[in-house]
Design a protein around this motif. Structure first.
Motif, mmCIF file in Angstrom:
data_model
loop_
_atom_site.group_PDB
_atom_site.id
_atom_site.type_symbol
_atom_site.label_atom_id
_atom_site.label_comp_id
_atom_site.label_asym_id
_atom_site.label_seq_id
_atom_site.Cartn_x
_atom_site.Cartn_y
_atom_site.Cartn_z
ATOM 1 N N GLU A 195 42.589 -26.216 -25.209
ATOM 2 C CA GLU A 195 41.181 -26.586 -25.045
ATOM 3 C C GLU A 195 40.406 -25.555 -24.219
ATOM 4 O O GLU A 195 39.199 -25.426 -24.351
ATOM 5 C CB GLU A 195 41.069 -27.947 -24.357
ATOM 6 N N PHE A 196 41.117 -24.889 -23.311
ATOM 7 C CA PHE A 196 40.461 -23.890 -22.468
ATOM 8 C C PHE A 196 41.442 -22.733 -22.269
ATOM 9 O O PHE A 196 42.337 -22.788 -21.437
ATOM 10 C CB PHE A 196 40.068 -24.512 -21.131
ATOM 11 N N LEU B 276 33.456 -28.322 -10.581
ATOM 12 C CA LEU B 276 33.260 -27.393 -11.705
ATOM 13 C C LEU B 276 34.518 -26.578 -12.019
ATOM 14 O O LEU B 276 34.710 -26.156 -13.156
ATOM 15 C CB LEU B 276 32.093 -26.443 -11.419
ATOM 16 N N LEU B 277 35.363 -26.338 -11.034
ATOM 17 C CA LEU B 277 36.602 -25.607 -11.310
ATOM 18 C C LEU B 277 37.691 -26.547 -11.811
ATOM 19 O O LEU B 277 38.461 -26.199 -12.708
ATOM 20 C CB LEU B 277 37.091 -24.894 -10.047
ATOM 21 N N MET C 265 31.256 -23.278 -16.374
ATOM 22 C CA MET C 265 31.581 -24.052 -15.173
ATOM 23 C C MET C 265 32.386 -23.247 -14.167
ATOM 24 O O MET C 265 32.169 -23.344 -12.966
ATOM 25 C CB MET C 265 32.390 -25.298 -15.551
ATOM 26 N N VAL C 266 33.354 -22.447 -14.643
ATOM 27 C CA VAL C 266 34.236 -21.766 -13.691
ATOM 28 C C VAL C 266 33.620 -20.494 -13.113
ATOM 29 O O VAL C 266 34.070 -20.012 -12.073
ATOM 30 C CB VAL C 266 35.619 -21.419 -14.306
ATOM 31 N N ILE D 12 43.397 -18.457 -14.793
ATOM 32 C CA ILE D 12 42.513 -18.822 -13.682
ATOM 33 C C ILE D 12 43.259 -19.630 -12.624
ATOM 34 O O ILE D 12 43.065 -19.441 -11.423
ATOM 35 C CB ILE D 12 41.283 -19.598 -14.198
ATOM 36 N N GLN E 222 34.026 -24.325 -26.223
ATOM 37 C CA GLN E 222 34.633 -23.923 -24.950
ATOM 38 C C GLN E 222 33.628 -23.279 -24.005
ATOM 39 O O GLN E 222 33.886 -23.157 -22.813
ATOM 40 C CB GLN E 222 35.791 -22.951 -25.201
ATOM 41 N N HIS F 5 30.743 -31.334 -22.972
ATOM 42 C CA HIS F 5 31.545 -31.256 -21.754
ATOM 43 C C HIS F 5 30.782 -31.687 -20.514
ATOM 44 O O HIS F 5 31.313 -32.366 -19.646
ATOM 45 C CB HIS F 5 32.063 -29.829 -21.571
ATOM 46 N N TRP F 6 29.509 -31.268 -20.425
ATOM 47 C CA TRP F 6 28.743 -31.598 -19.212
ATOM 48 C C TRP F 6 28.599 -33.109 -19.066
ATOM 49 O O TRP F 6 28.778 -33.659 -17.985
ATOM 50 C CB TRP F 6 27.352 -30.953 -19.243
ATOM 51 N N TYR G 63 37.551 -29.433 -13.463
ATOM 52 C CA TYR G 63 37.424 -30.015 -14.801
ATOM 53 C C TYR G 63 37.984 -29.103 -15.893
ATOM 54 O O TYR G 63 38.874 -29.520 -16.641
ATOM 55 C CB TYR G 63 35.965 -30.409 -15.058
ATOM 56 N N PRO G 64 37.524 -27.843 -15.990
ATOM 57 C CA PRO G 64 38.109 -26.985 -17.039
ATOM 58 C C PRO G 64 39.605 -26.761 -16.842
ATOM 59 O O PRO G 64 40.354 -26.703 -17.812
ATOM 60 C CB PRO G 64 37.356 -25.659 -16.883
ATOM 61 N N PRO H 89 30.835 -24.199 -22.461
ATOM 62 C CA PRO H 89 30.472 -24.847 -21.200
ATOM 63 C C PRO H 89 31.577 -24.731 -20.155
ATOM 64 O O PRO H 89 31.291 -24.600 -18.960
ATOM 65 C CB PRO H 89 30.257 -26.313 -21.582
ATOM 66 N N LEU H 90 32.835 -24.741 -20.607
ATOM 67 C CA LEU H 90 33.943 -24.648 -19.654
ATOM 68 C C LEU H 90 33.934 -23.291 -18.952
ATOM 69 O O LEU H 90 34.169 -23.196 -17.753
ATOM 70 C CB LEU H 90 35.276 -24.870 -20.378
ATOM 71 N N TYR H 91 33.665 -22.231 -19.709
ATOM 72 C CA TYR H 91 33.558 -20.899 -19.097
ATOM 73 C C TYR H 91 32.429 -20.880 -18.079
ATOM 74 O O TYR H 91 32.562 -20.360 -16.973
ATOM 75 C CB TYR H 91 33.285 -19.834 -20.177
#
Lengths: 291, 296
Positions: free
Chosen positions: A103-104, A92-93, B11-12, A110, B5, A179-180, A95-96, B7-9
């Motif tokens: 994109e993120f 989970l860490l 996830m972390v 982070i 974005q 995304h999932w 991937y983003p 879902p990405l938040y």
């Protein structure tokens, strides 16, 4: 054409390396032999690399101890829960963070937030106090939550995910995947070898850890196996053997018992070693000399 | 696109919260080094601030310098041997032409790395025992008197460095062997045509081919100068070898968790953390400059 000198060198080199490998394995074999020998043979110094007066008494004695099985159970609980949490959080860490900043957005922040934990540690005492004040002492969560995010593994996985072709991602989006779905249906299956490596990393880490169990568990009933072994093998805690037991059993001694427990403590590692070796070597090479 | 974005938040978040509590928590908790810390009041409670008193107290302890010196001494020798031995062994393994033998050697020498210091400590205590250990038994055959490896202040640091190298040298060869595999075979071809012997090929092709990795690992290991190996020392030492084997980490453990002098122990820990952080940062920077090493 190889010179005569090189032939001598090859012979000498092979012999030397065989000797070196034996040096690595003989202490283990010696202890294994001790664990299957009678206590009288052990104390007479007769045991080298093969059991003398073969007996299973030491193992029978250990197997009858509930303390041993209880700590074994705690250890398995720990590697299952700990391994699972490590796996999920790493994925989970990573991937983003494998995405580009556009994109993120907080990606760089982070990444530095995680990297900082590799540079600076609070040290033993504040670490202990935080876990204590979180109310985790004496519970299995004290052993898995503080180690929940293996930063080094996250970095390994980020670097691997970055190499996955962007086209796959774009094609999936066209089909309406979020995304999932992209993570679980494309990225995770594609990174099986790396995921196997880091999962093995985390399972071995959890199996071999003993110090946290020793100081975070107040009652010995909650010790994982390696912490339990630390108290019986290293601290010479003889409460494990009651004097009455020893009088009735002349076959075993403190020494053969310890040998048996040492061997049982590394048995799971030896059993998974063929996999370990294959994946660890890959992981180390990916991690340290990536292109 | 903006909503994508989210879902990405999501996830972390779990990972970040756990790192915040269990890694950043202790970083801020280090303030107890400046407090007369009373556990009952809690980390966020109203503690008494005493400035540098804990640090001054440590400086006045008779053993502090000894402990610092032991740490540097043991760690330095470990760093040196953990660098050199794997390089030499990797070069020798590379010369083995029988593939089966090569693979068997590698399989065996990696094994000790995966065993915990509890297990290895137990093994060492048994085989090094002066009365019944097999090592001293064998020394007896060639007429050498029993050596108390784990109880003699001359031998204890040597035993620490030796057993550390024994555990880790095999695993250390992996990276070097990978570097050797990456060397262009045409270089060896050309050298052979020029009549270079195997030895000269090793000196002029293999070693330079490994140079980057050697520099990288050498630089990165600088960050370990205050890590003399807590898990190993803790399982092997005893009060009679405190003089030669007590290191910062074991010292912190005893003051902090055995004697419950939290503030004092945290002060020693803070000293170690700050120095280590500086060294690790410098080593990463050097690795980045000279070996183009990037962690991300």
């Amino acid at each position: 054409m190889e010179s005569k000198g090189y032939k001598y060198f090859t012979w000498f080199n092979n012999t030397f390396l065989i000797f070196l490998s034996l040096l690595c394995i003989f202490p283990l074999i010696h202890v294994l032999a001790l664990s299957f020998s009678s206590s009288s043979a052990a104390s007479a110094g007769l045991v080298k690399l093969w059991p003398v007066e073969f007996t299973l008494s030491s193992y029978e004695y250990v197997a009858a101890k509930t303390e041993f099985w209880r700590s074994m159970f705690v250890s398995f609980q720990r590697i299952l829960i700990g391994g699972f949490i490590n796996f999920i959080l790493t994925v989970l860490l990573a991937y983003p963070l494998s995405r580009e900043t556009r994109e993120f957005k907080p990606r760089t922040f982070i990444a530095w937030f995680l990297f900082m934990t590799m540079l600076f540690h609070g040290g033993l005492i504040p670490w202990y106090i935080v876990i204590k004040e979180a109310g985790l002492l004496d519970s299995i969560w004290a052993l898995v939550l503080p180690n929940a995010v293996p930063v080094f593994n996250v970095i390994l996985l980020i670097n691997f995910l970055k190499q996955i072709p962007k086209e796959l991602d774009e094609a999936a989006r066209m089909d309406g995947a979020g995304h999932w779905a992209i993570l679980w249906k494309i990225y995770v299956p594609l990174s099986t070898p790396v995921l196997a490596t880091i999962t093995l990393f985390s399972l071995v880490m959890h199996w071999n850890s003993w110090f946290d169990g020793l100081i975070l568990m107040n009652s010995p009933e909650n010790y994982p196996l390696q912490s339990f072994l630390q108290t019986v093998i290293i601290q010479q805690d003889l409460t494990m053997i009651t004097s009455g037991d020893l009088e009735s059993l002349s076959e075993i001694s403190d020494r053969t018992l310890k040998a048996a427990q040492i061997f049982l403590g590394c048995l799971p590692i030896i059993l998974v070693y063929p996999f370990l070796q294959r994946y660890f070597v890959k992981g180390i090479v990916i991690g340290s000399v990536k292109g | 696109m903006k909503g994508s974005q989210a879902p990405l938040y999501l996830m972390v978040i779990p990972g970040i919260i756990l790192v915040l509590i269990f890694s950043y928590g202790p970083m801020f908790g280090i303030v107890i080094a400046f407090q007369n810390f009373i556990p009952a009041k809690g980390l966020l409670g109203d503690q008494e601030w005493i400035g540098w008193e804990n640090f001054l107290y440590v400086l006045e302890l008779p053993n502090s310098l000894r402990v610092l010196w032991n740490t540097l001494y043991i760690a330095t020798f470990k760093i040196i041997f953990n660098l050199i031995v794997p390089i030499v062994v990797a070069i020798l393994i590379n010369e083995v032409r029988m593939m089966g033998l090569k693979r068997s050697i590698q399989t065996i020498i990696y094994l000790p790395h995966f065993l915990s210091w509890v297990v290895l400590g137990g093994i060492l205590i048994d085989i090094l025992s002066p009365s019944e250990g097999i090592i001293n038994l064998m020394l007896g055959w060639i007429g050498i008197e029993s050596i108390f490896f784990l109880g003699d202040n001359t031998w204890f640091p040597i035993t620490l460095v030796g057993s550390e190298v024994w555990k880790e040298f095999g695993f250390g060869t992996i990276v070097y062997l990978a570097a050797i595999t990456g060397i262009n075979p045409e270089l060896y071809e050309a050298a052979r045509i020029d009549g270079a012997s195997r030895f000269r090929q090793t000196i002029h092709i293999t070693l330079p081919g490994m140079r980057m990795v050697i520099v990288l690992l050498g630089v990165l290991s600088l960050g370990n100068i205050l890590n003399a190996g807590f898990e190993q020392v803790f399982n092997l030492y005893s009060p009679q070898v405190y003089e030669s084997g007590d290191i910062i980490d074991t010292f912190v453990y005893r003051i902090g968790l055995m004697e419950a002098q939290y503030g004092v122990a945290a002060a020693v820990g803070l000293f170690k953390s700050v120095v280590s952080c500086l060294l690790v940062s410098i080593s990463y920077y050097l690795a980045y400059r000279f070996a183009d090493y990037r962690i991300f």
